[in-house]
Scaffold this motif. Structure first.
Motif, PDB file in Angstrom:
ATOM      1  N   GLN A  56      17.288  59.691 -29.323  1.00  0.00           N
ATOM      2  CA  GLN A  56      17.347  60.333 -28.014  1.00  0.00           C
ATOM      3  C   GLN A  56      16.521  61.634 -28.047  1.00  0.00           C
ATOM      4  OE1 GLN A  56      18.920  59.093 -25.261  1.00  0.00           O
ATOM      5  NE2 GLN A  56      19.205  57.278 -26.532  1.00  0.00           N
ATOM      6  N   PRO A 102      15.646  65.471 -27.289  1.00  0.00           N
ATOM      7  CA  PRO A 102      16.521  66.629 -27.096  1.00  0.00           C
ATOM      8  C   PRO A 102      16.607  66.963 -25.600  1.00  0.00           C
ATOM      9  CG  PRO A 102      14.449  67.288 -28.101  1.00  0.00           C
ATOM     10  CD  PRO A 102      14.447  65.798 -28.040  1.00  0.00           C
ATOM     11  N   PRO A 103      17.747  67.509 -25.168  1.00  0.00           N
ATOM     12  CA  PRO A 103      17.952  67.756 -23.734  1.00  0.00           C
ATOM     13  C   PRO A 103      16.957  68.743 -23.132  1.00  0.00           C
ATOM     14  CG  PRO A 103      19.737  68.719 -25.020  1.00  0.00           C
ATOM     15  CD  PRO A 103      18.902  67.906 -25.964  1.00  0.00           C
ATOM     16  N   TRP A 104      16.386  69.626 -23.932  1.00  0.00           N
ATOM     17  CA  TRP A 104      15.452  70.620 -23.403  1.00  0.00           C
ATOM     18  C   TRP A 104      14.059  70.060 -23.179  1.00  0.00           C
ATOM     19  CZ3 TRP A 104      11.673  70.641 -26.929  1.00  0.00           C
ATOM     20  CH2 TRP A 104      12.009  70.402 -28.259  1.00  0.00           C
ATOM     21  N   ASN A 132      12.730  67.618 -21.383  1.00  0.00           N
ATOM     22  CA  ASN A 132      12.308  67.361 -20.010  1.00  0.00           C
ATOM     23  C   ASN A 132      13.048  68.235 -19.000  1.00  0.00           C
ATOM     24  OD1 ASN A 132      10.428  65.274 -20.681  1.00  0.00           O
ATOM     25  ND2 ASN A 132      12.199  63.980 -21.136  1.00  0.00           N
ATOM     26  N   ALA A 133      13.608  69.335 -19.466  1.00  0.00           N
ATOM     27  CA  ALA A 133      14.355  70.234 -18.582  1.00  0.00           C
ATOM     28  C   ALA A 133      13.387  70.980 -17.659  1.00  0.00           C
ATOM     29  CB  ALA A 133      15.163  71.222 -19.409  1.00  0.00           C
TER      30      ALA A 133
END
Length: 197
Positions: free
Chosen positions: A7, A9-11, A13-14
């Motif tokens: 997956q 990291p959440p940042w 495509n932030a």
């Protein structure tokens, strides 16, 4: 090997973030409250501008103008930024000169109270980083290098001594350096007037 897909990291495509949300100021009437460990350095907080004289055994003497910005953001250190420019005989700008950036950090005891000692970290774009240890006495700050680190392409600088003082509302300083095979010798001195804060 796991069959679980990796997956991102959440940042990754932030969306973009807002500008830096914490104020840094040289005006003690606005912004965050000055950290109590900085009380002895309160007279230095501000925007300063003035002129000085420089020299060293390996260079001709020169006149310069300088702006020093000493700010805080409520934490127990001051941010220090200096930029200077060479002046001709008519006080007209000739070219940019020295720049420094760094931090002034009061030393605190086990109870969190400032001891009157100071650690100062400074870096230049010419590849020299200096760690100064010093003492605050009234409105005077005296600093002596504990360490000098330089890149392989930087000029040889081995030691430094700086004396700062607030005199009649102005910021005065003198800087000595040991460099290029010469012992500690006068290098810069200036008088700057508070223009902000």
């Amino acid at each position: 090997m796991s069959d679980t897909p990796i997956q991102p990291p959440p940042w990754l495509n932030a969306p973009p973030v807002d500008p830096y949300p914490y104020e840094e100021t040289y005006d003690l009437r606005t912004g965050p409250k000055l950290h109590p460990t900085l009380n002895a350095l309160l007279p230095y907080v501000g925007l300063w501008r003035g002129r000085g004289r420089g020299g060293f055994p390996t260079i001709e003497d020169f006149d310069f103008a300088q702006e020093i910005r000493i700010t805080h953001d409520g934490r127990p250190f001051l941010y220090y930024e200096s930029r200077a420019w060479i002046l001709d005989e008519q006080s007209k700008p000739v070219r940019p000169a020295g720049r420094e950036t760094g931090w002034w950090r009061p030393v605190c005891n086990d109870e969190g109270r400032a001891t009157g000692e100071l650690e100062v970290l400074l870096a230049t774009p010419t590849g020299v980083m200096e760690l100064y240890l010093g003492k605050i006495t009234g409105t005077q700050v005296e600093l002596v290098t504990d360490a000098v680190v330089r890149t392989s392409t930087a000029k040889e600088v081995n030691a430094g001594h700086r004396l700062f003082g607030i005199v009649d509302g102005a910021l005065l300083y003198a800087q000595d350096i040991a460099a290029m095979g010469h012992p500690l010798s006068p290098h810069l001195s200036a008088r700057l007037i508070r223009v902000g804060g």
